[in-house]
Design a protein around this motif. Sequence first.
Motif, PDB file in Angstrom:
ATOM      1  N   LEU A  46      -6.834 -28.039 -21.736  1.00 19.47           N
ATOM      2  CA  LEU A  46      -6.858 -26.768 -22.456  1.00 19.47           C
ATOM      3  C   LEU A  46      -6.575 -26.938 -23.947  1.00 19.47           C
ATOM      4  O   LEU A  46      -7.217 -26.307 -24.781  1.00 19.47           O
ATOM      5  CB  LEU A  46      -5.841 -25.801 -21.856  1.00 19.47           C
ATOM      6  N   ASP A  47      -5.628 -27.795 -24.295  1.00 22.61           N
ATOM      7  CA  ASP A  47      -5.257 -27.933 -25.702  1.00 22.61           C
ATOM      8  C   ASP A  47      -6.155 -28.909 -26.467  1.00 22.61           C
ATOM      9  O   ASP A  47      -6.040 -29.046 -27.670  1.00 22.61           O
ATOM     10  CB  ASP A  47      -3.802 -28.378 -25.827  1.00 22.61           C
ATOM     11  N   VAL A  48      -7.081 -29.566 -25.782  1.00 19.94           N
ATOM     12  CA  VAL A  48      -7.965 -30.534 -26.443  1.00 19.94           C
ATOM     13  C   VAL A  48      -9.062 -29.821 -27.223  1.00 19.94           C
ATOM     14  O   VAL A  48      -9.518 -30.292 -28.246  1.00 19.94           O
ATOM     15  CB  VAL A  48      -8.569 -31.502 -25.393  1.00 19.94           C
ATOM     16  N   GLY A  49      -9.486 -28.673 -26.739  1.00 23.30           N
ATOM     17  CA  GLY A  49     -10.492 -27.883 -27.440  1.00 23.30           C
ATOM     18  C   GLY A  49     -11.889 -28.422 -27.271  1.00 23.30           C
ATOM     19  O   GLY A  49     -12.392 -28.558 -26.173  1.00 23.30           O
ATOM     20  N   ALA A  50     -12.533 -28.763 -28.395  1.00 20.00           N
ATOM     21  CA  ALA A  50     -13.936 -29.183 -28.376  1.00 20.00           C
ATOM     22  C   ALA A  50     -14.131 -30.541 -27.725  1.00 20.00           C
ATOM     23  O   ALA A  50     -15.249 -30.883 -27.368  1.00 20.00           O
ATOM     24  CB  ALA A  50     -14.478 -29.209 -29.795  1.00 20.00           C
ATOM     25  N   TYR A  51     -13.079 -31.315 -27.572  1.00 14.11           N
ATOM     26  CA  TYR A  51     -13.211 -32.648 -27.000  1.00 14.11           C
ATOM     27  C   TYR A  51     -13.029 -32.665 -25.482  1.00 14.11           C
ATOM     28  O   TYR A  51     -12.940 -33.716 -24.879  1.00 14.11           O
ATOM     29  CB  TYR A  51     -12.202 -33.598 -27.648  1.00 14.11           C
ATOM     30  N   ALA A  52     -12.951 -31.509 -24.878  1.00 15.97           N
ATOM     31  CA  ALA A  52     -12.741 -31.424 -23.431  1.00 15.97           C
ATOM     32  C   ALA A  52     -13.952 -31.982 -22.677  1.00 15.97           C
ATOM     33  O   ALA A  52     -15.092 -31.814 -23.081  1.00 15.97           O
ATOM     34  CB  ALA A  52     -12.484 -29.980 -23.015  1.00 15.97           C
ATOM     35  N   LYS A  53     -13.677 -32.654 -21.575  1.00 15.56           N
ATOM     36  CA  LYS A  53     -14.728 -33.302 -20.787  1.00 15.56           C
ATOM     37  C   LYS A  53     -14.938 -32.633 -19.433  1.00 15.56           C
ATOM     38  O   LYS A  53     -15.605 -33.187 -18.575  1.00 15.56           O
ATOM     39  CB  LYS A  53     -14.376 -34.777 -20.564  1.00 15.56           C
ATOM     40  N   TRP A  54     -14.384 -31.444 -19.210  1.00 12.18           N
ATOM     41  CA  TRP A  54     -14.524 -30.819 -17.904  1.00 12.18           C
ATOM     42  C   TRP A  54     -15.972 -30.445 -17.618  1.00 12.18           C
ATOM     43  O   TRP A  54     -16.396 -30.457 -16.461  1.00 12.18           O
ATOM     44  CB  TRP A  54     -13.618 -29.591 -17.782  1.00 12.18           C
ATOM     45  N   HIS A  55     -16.742 -30.126 -18.658  1.00 15.43           N
ATOM     46  CA  HIS A  55     -18.142 -29.772 -18.438  1.00 15.43           C
ATOM     47  C   HIS A  55     -18.950 -30.979 -17.959  1.00 15.43           C
ATOM     48  O   HIS A  55     -19.887 -30.839 -17.187  1.00 15.43           O
ATOM     49  CB  HIS A  55     -18.759 -29.176 -19.699  1.00 15.43           C
ATOM     50  N   GLN A  56     -18.544 -32.172 -18.379  1.00 15.18           N
ATOM     51  CA  GLN A  56     -19.195 -33.387 -17.910  1.00 15.18           C
ATOM     52  C   GLN A  56     -18.909 -33.581 -16.412  1.00 15.18           C
ATOM     53  O   GLN A  56     -19.789 -33.979 -15.654  1.00 15.18           O
ATOM     54  CB  GLN A  56     -18.674 -34.569 -18.711  1.00 15.18           C
ATOM     55  N   GLN A  57     -17.696 -33.282 -16.002  1.00 11.36           N
ATOM     56  CA  GLN A  57     -17.343 -33.362 -14.588  1.00 11.36           C
ATOM     57  C   GLN A  57     -18.145 -32.347 -13.777  1.00 11.36           C
ATOM     58  O   GLN A  57     -18.581 -32.639 -12.668  1.00 11.36           O
ATOM     59  CB  GLN A  57     -15.841 -33.123 -14.407  1.00 11.36           C
ATOM     60  N   LEU A  58     -18.376 -31.173 -14.326  1.00 11.22           N
ATOM     61  CA  LEU A  58     -19.172 -30.155 -13.654  1.00 11.22           C
ATOM     62  C   LEU A  58     -20.609 -30.640 -13.428  1.00 11.22           C
ATOM     63  O   LEU A  58     -21.178 -30.434 -12.358  1.00 11.22           O
ATOM     64  CB  LEU A  58     -19.170 -28.850 -14.463  1.00 11.22           C
ATOM     65  N   VAL A  59     -21.162 -31.313 -14.414  1.00  8.94           N
ATOM     66  CA  VAL A  59     -22.520 -31.856 -14.269  1.00  8.94           C
ATOM     67  C   VAL A  59     -22.561 -32.873 -13.135  1.00  8.94           C
ATOM     68  O   VAL A  59     -23.471 -32.849 -12.293  1.00  8.94           O
ATOM     69  CB  VAL A  59     -23.001 -32.485 -15.599  1.00  8.94           C
ATOM     70  N   TRP A  60     -21.571 -33.771 -13.067  1.00  4.77           N
ATOM     71  CA  TRP A  60     -21.561 -34.781 -12.009  1.00  4.77           C
ATOM     72  C   TRP A  60     -21.301 -34.175 -10.642  1.00  4.77           C
ATOM     73  O   TRP A  60     -21.792 -34.682  -9.634  1.00  4.77           O
ATOM     74  CB  TRP A  60     -20.556 -35.879 -12.334  1.00  4.77           C
ATOM     75  N   ILE A  61     -20.556 -33.095 -10.578  1.00  4.61           N
ATOM     76  CA  ILE A  61     -20.376 -32.391  -9.304  1.00  4.61           C
ATOM     77  C   ILE A  61     -21.721 -31.836  -8.834  1.00  4.61           C
ATOM     78  O   ILE A  61     -22.079 -31.962  -7.660  1.00  4.61           O
ATOM     79  CB  ILE A  61     -19.328 -31.261  -9.439  1.00  4.61           C
ATOM     80  N   LEU A  62     -22.475 -31.230  -9.745  1.00  5.54           N
ATOM     81  CA  LEU A  62     -23.785 -30.689  -9.381  1.00  5.54           C
ATOM     82  C   LEU A  62     -24.756 -31.794  -8.965  1.00  5.54           C
ATOM     83  O   LEU A  62     -25.513 -31.629  -8.000  1.00  5.54           O
ATOM     84  CB  LEU A  62     -24.356 -29.870 -10.537  1.00  5.54           C
ATOM     85  N   VAL A  63     -24.726 -32.923  -9.669  1.00  8.03           N
ATOM     86  CA  VAL A  63     -25.575 -34.059  -9.282  1.00  8.03           C
ATOM     87  C   VAL A  63     -25.183 -34.556  -7.892  1.00  8.03           C
ATOM     88  O   VAL A  63     -26.042 -34.819  -7.046  1.00  8.03           O
ATOM     89  CB  VAL A  63     -25.482 -35.194 -10.327  1.00  8.03           C
ATOM     90  N   GLY A  64     -23.895 -34.680  -7.657  1.00  7.74           N
ATOM     91  CA  GLY A  64     -23.420 -35.133  -6.348  1.00  7.74           C
ATOM     92  C   GLY A  64     -23.804 -34.191  -5.226  1.00  7.74           C
ATOM     93  O   GLY A  64     -24.174 -34.626  -4.132  1.00  7.74           O
ATOM     94  N   LEU A  65     -23.732 -32.887  -5.477  1.00 11.34           N
ATOM     95  CA  LEU A  65     -24.134 -31.919  -4.455  1.00 11.34           C
ATOM     96  C   LEU A  65     -25.631 -31.997  -4.171  1.00 11.34           C
ATOM     97  O   LEU A  65     -26.059 -31.848  -3.024  1.00 11.34           O
ATOM     98  CB  LEU A  65     -23.729 -30.510  -4.879  1.00 11.34           C
ATOM     99  N   CYS A  66     -26.428 -32.231  -5.203  1.00 14.60           N
ATOM    100  CA  CYS A  66     -27.873 -32.392  -4.993  1.00 14.60           C
ATOM    101  C   CYS A  66     -28.174 -33.646  -4.171  1.00 14.60           C
ATOM    102  O   CYS A  66     -28.994 -33.603  -3.247  1.00 14.60           O
ATOM    103  CB  CYS A  66     -28.611 -32.452  -6.328  1.00 14.60           C
ATOM    104  N   VAL A  67     -27.502 -34.740  -4.486  1.00 14.19           N
ATOM    105  CA  VAL A  67     -27.700 -35.974  -3.724  1.00 14.19           C
ATOM    106  C   VAL A  67     -27.249 -35.780  -2.280  1.00 14.19           C
ATOM    107  O   VAL A  67     -27.919 -36.224  -1.340  1.00 14.19           O
ATOM    108  CB  VAL A  67     -26.948 -37.155  -4.392  1.00 14.19           C
ATOM    109  N   TYR A  68     -26.136 -35.090  -2.084  1.00 15.32           N
ATOM    110  CA  TYR A  68     -25.680 -34.795  -0.725  1.00 15.32           C
ATOM    111  C   TYR A  68     -26.705 -33.950   0.023  1.00 15.32           C
ATOM    112  O   TYR A  68     -26.988 -34.214   1.188  1.00 15.32           O
ATOM    113  CB  TYR A  68     -24.328 -34.080  -0.747  1.00 15.32           C
TER     114      TYR A  68
END
Length: 161
Positions: A46-68
């Motif tokens: 939360l305090d990192v701001g623009a450098y947060a990487k949670w959106h990158q994790q969201l992309v990999w979750i979606l890729v993983g769900l598609c592969v599953y």
Amino acid sequence: MNRWVQWVYYRLQSLQQDRLGYDWVNPIIMLILSALGLALIYSVQLDVGAYAKWHQQLVWILVGLCVYGITARIHYKFFFQNAHWLYLLSIITLCALRTPLGKSFGGSRRWIYCGAFAVQPSTLGTLAVLLMCVNHLARMHATSLKEHREGILYTAVIGCI
């Protein structure tokens, strides 16, 4: 609380297989765990701001769900019938680490770079060894303890290679 647990258990059992034979319990549990993990990553950054990487994790979750979703539609016998080819491919990719294709990172060669992403052949090797061992044990029709020992020894040799 006990009634709520019983209700959830009943609902999960009713979802376990629909008319088409698809198991809905695994994707639901994966979505719940992924959402919890994503929420934890978001709260930590939360305090990192623009450098947060949670959106990158969201992309990999979606890729993983598609592969599953794709692999869940493939019949398991396909994997058993082609386990030896996957095992051979994993050995080839592990040997490719010794060629210029293998890139050194942190003092060891573990990665093969394929354009925009990197592949770690040991991950494929783990899956291939697992499939080969399961394939062998499933085809073994042992009638005595001695035959079981030989089959387990052969499976251990596959795992060690």
